[in-house]
Design an enzyme around this catalytic site. Structure first.
Site, short mmCIF file in Angstrom:
data_model
loop_
_atom_site.label_atom_id
_atom_site.label_comp_id
_atom_site.label_asym_id
_atom_site.label_seq_id
_atom_site.Cartn_x
_atom_site.Cartn_y
_atom_site.Cartn_z
N ASP A 6 -5.21 12.69 22.35
CA ASP A 6 -3.91 12.55 21.70
C ASP A 6 -3.85 13.20 20.34
OD1 ASP A 6 -2.89 11.25 23.85
OD2 ASP A 6 -2.89 9.24 22.96
N ASP A 48 0.82 -1.21 0.00
CA ASP A 48 0.00 0.00 0.00
C ASP A 48 0.86 1.26 0.00
OD1 ASP A 48 -2.10 -1.73 0.10
OD2 ASP A 48 -2.46 -1.51 2.25
N GLY A 49 2.03 1.21 0.63
CA GLY A 49 2.90 2.37 0.66
C GLY A 49 3.37 2.78 -0.72
#
Length: 508
Positions: free
Chosen positions: A363, A238-239
């Protein structure tokens, strides 16, 4: 026959001149919506994709020539006419005549495109005897039937960009095999990164040395690939597809992704029979999934320029910066705002179309596309959205509130994310895991849907590919099968009451 005096002739000439001016004004008013929809993400009758021309919804982007299109048949099975424009922005007379003739024909016969409105069942829906949706192309958003998104070449593709996964020696043999086949069998121009020619493992391959001189190279961040590539082949995970998206910050050629990486949620093709699959794509036998992207812009405290009038991206290297300090980038998965190394909670203000919605204490925050809903967002508790759904997902990261749940907002709205004035710390932002930057007090991040999607080629179709990825990569809805009543009856006849009780407890 009556004779016209000079006054009558002058009056007639003036009337005809006024009619001609009115016609031109009405024609310009008709063409204006084609060029003014910037913030509305619409995928209507036809969508042009590729490195040469793009037409999404009501907006046309001019480049040299058409390469591919996504056609949508009408209810009677006919393909819609294409509006074609020349370099000066004027519509061809032949296509203008055909377009309005076919539109009038569809209007009279009642055969309208298979499009659906997000606001009502029909873009001209009436609400009682007096109410209706305003007939404004910028207010009525339409989505295209995913099943009608098919790849069609206007001319045979010649240039292909092959992107391989970096630092993975297992990808090298398939890479050499694919490039050699494209050059020798298909007579195509193959583009690769210049760093590929410097790979020491490839330089040891004799087959690669024979075709090395035939490859066309480019340097990431320096060379512009716009209007040079017909389609893309990705070898990796996917990268690799995310990296291909970053290379094209405007119109993106169709992307064919082979699964040679780890997860492979976005890479539906297997490399075993790549010759047959690539040939099918070259012949135009393929479905497309238009994966929307987010246009993100960081506005620094010193910037006074309005977001609506900021220029689009000027280079293809993932981001561009202007003199006022603002930064533009398009992302395929998500943009993440987090507290970075600070021990304090993030205190982030969230605005939607200029209206304050809420403040995020936790966060951080994830703003993702439907494609990115199965990435970081799903790990933070968000729902999974099919990539053909026009939407933006907002997901909090570990919010200090039990009632803060992820929300989905319409595609096309503008999200503004800024650091609260009373926040104890700054925040950090990253785009598809890259270009991590710090957001100081007074800085803001503007996010909206981009008009440039990523046309991802499907191995089967839009529905099958997505649900197959859910099952294989995320093991969606995996559970032991509950025994049916017939099986329980057989065990009852055998006289094993203890076994029956255990099965009933296990099977609920």
């Amino acid at each position: 026959m009556a004779c016209l005096s000079d006054i009558d002739l002058a009056t007639l000439h003036k009337t005809r001149l006024e009619e001609k001016i009115k016609y031109k004004l009405s024609w310009c008013a008709l063409r204006r919506p084609l060029m003014t929809m910037v913030h509305q993400h619409t995928v209507a009758d036809e969508v042009m994709v590729g490195g040469r021309s793009t037409m999404m919804g009501n907006e046309v982007h001019h480049q040299s020539d058409f390469v591919a299109k996504v056609t949508q048949p009408s209810r009677d099975g006919r393909i819609h006419d294409v509006i074609r424009e020349n370099a000066n922005g004027m519509m061809d007379n032949e296509f203008r005549k055909d377009y309005f003739t076919s539109s009038t024909r569809r209007r009279r016969s009642g055969t309208w495109p298979r499009t659906r409105s997000l606001n009502a069942p029909s873009p001209f829906q009436q609400f009682g005897p007096c109410g209706r949706i305003m007939k404004n192309s910028a207010m009525v958003m339409q989505i295209q039937d995913p099943a009608s998104q098919r790849l069609t070449w206007y001319k045979p593709p010649l240039a292909v960009l092959v992107i391989k996964k970096v630092r993975d020696s297992t990808v090298l043999p398939p890479f050499v095999q694919l490039v050699e086949w494209l050059i020798q069998e298909k007579n195509m121009v193959v583009w690769v990164e210049s760093a590929v020619l410097e790979d020491p493992l490839l330089l040891e391959d004799k087959r690669f040395l024979k075709i090395k001189e035939k490859l066309v190279t480019f340097k990431d961040g320096k060379d512009d690939l716009t209007d040079r590539i017909d389609f893309i082949v990705c070898l990796g995970g996917d990268g690799t597809l995310l990296y291909a998206s970053l290379l094209f910050q405007k119109s993106v050629p169709p992307v064919m992704a082979f699964h040679l990486g780890s997860l492979g949620f976005l890479t539906p093709f297997q490399f075993d029979n790549f010759q047959e699959q690539v040939t099918n794509v070259l012949e135009g036998h393929a479905a497309l999934t238009l994966r929307s992207r987010l246009r993100c812009m960081i506005v620094r405290n010193s910037s006074k320029m309005d977001f609506d009038y900021l220029p689009m991206l000027e280079n293809f290297h993932g981001s561009s910066s202007s003199r006022d300090g603002s930064t533009n980038i398009l992302v395929l998965n998500e943009v993440v705002i987090d507290r970075g190394p600070s021990p304090y909670l993030s205190n982030i203000d969230l605005y939607l179309d200029g209206k304050h919605i809420t403040s995020v204490q936790g966060d951080g925050l994830i703003v993702s596309t439907p494609t990115g809903s199965t990435a970081y967002a799903v790990a933070a508790g968000a729902s999974m959205i099919h990539p053909s759904v026009p939407a933006i997902m907002v997901t909090p990261i570990c919010p200090h509130s039990l009632s803060f749940r992820p929300i989905v907002v319409p595609a096309g709205v503008e999200l503004k994310i800024s650091i609260s004035p009373d926040s104890r710390n700054t925040a950090w932002v990253s785009f598809d895991g890259r270009n991590r930057q710090e957001l100081l007090h007074g800085d803001s991040l503007r996010v909206t849907t981009s008009i440039y999607p990523v046309p991802s080629i499907c191995a089967q179709d839009q529905i099958s590919d997505w649900f197959d990825s859910l099952a294989e990569c995320l093991h969606w809805n995996v559970r032991k099968r509950q025994k049916c009543l017939d099986e329980l009856s057989d065990l009852t006849g055998s006289g094993s009451e203890d076994t029956l009780d255990e099965l009933v407890v296990d099977g609920h």
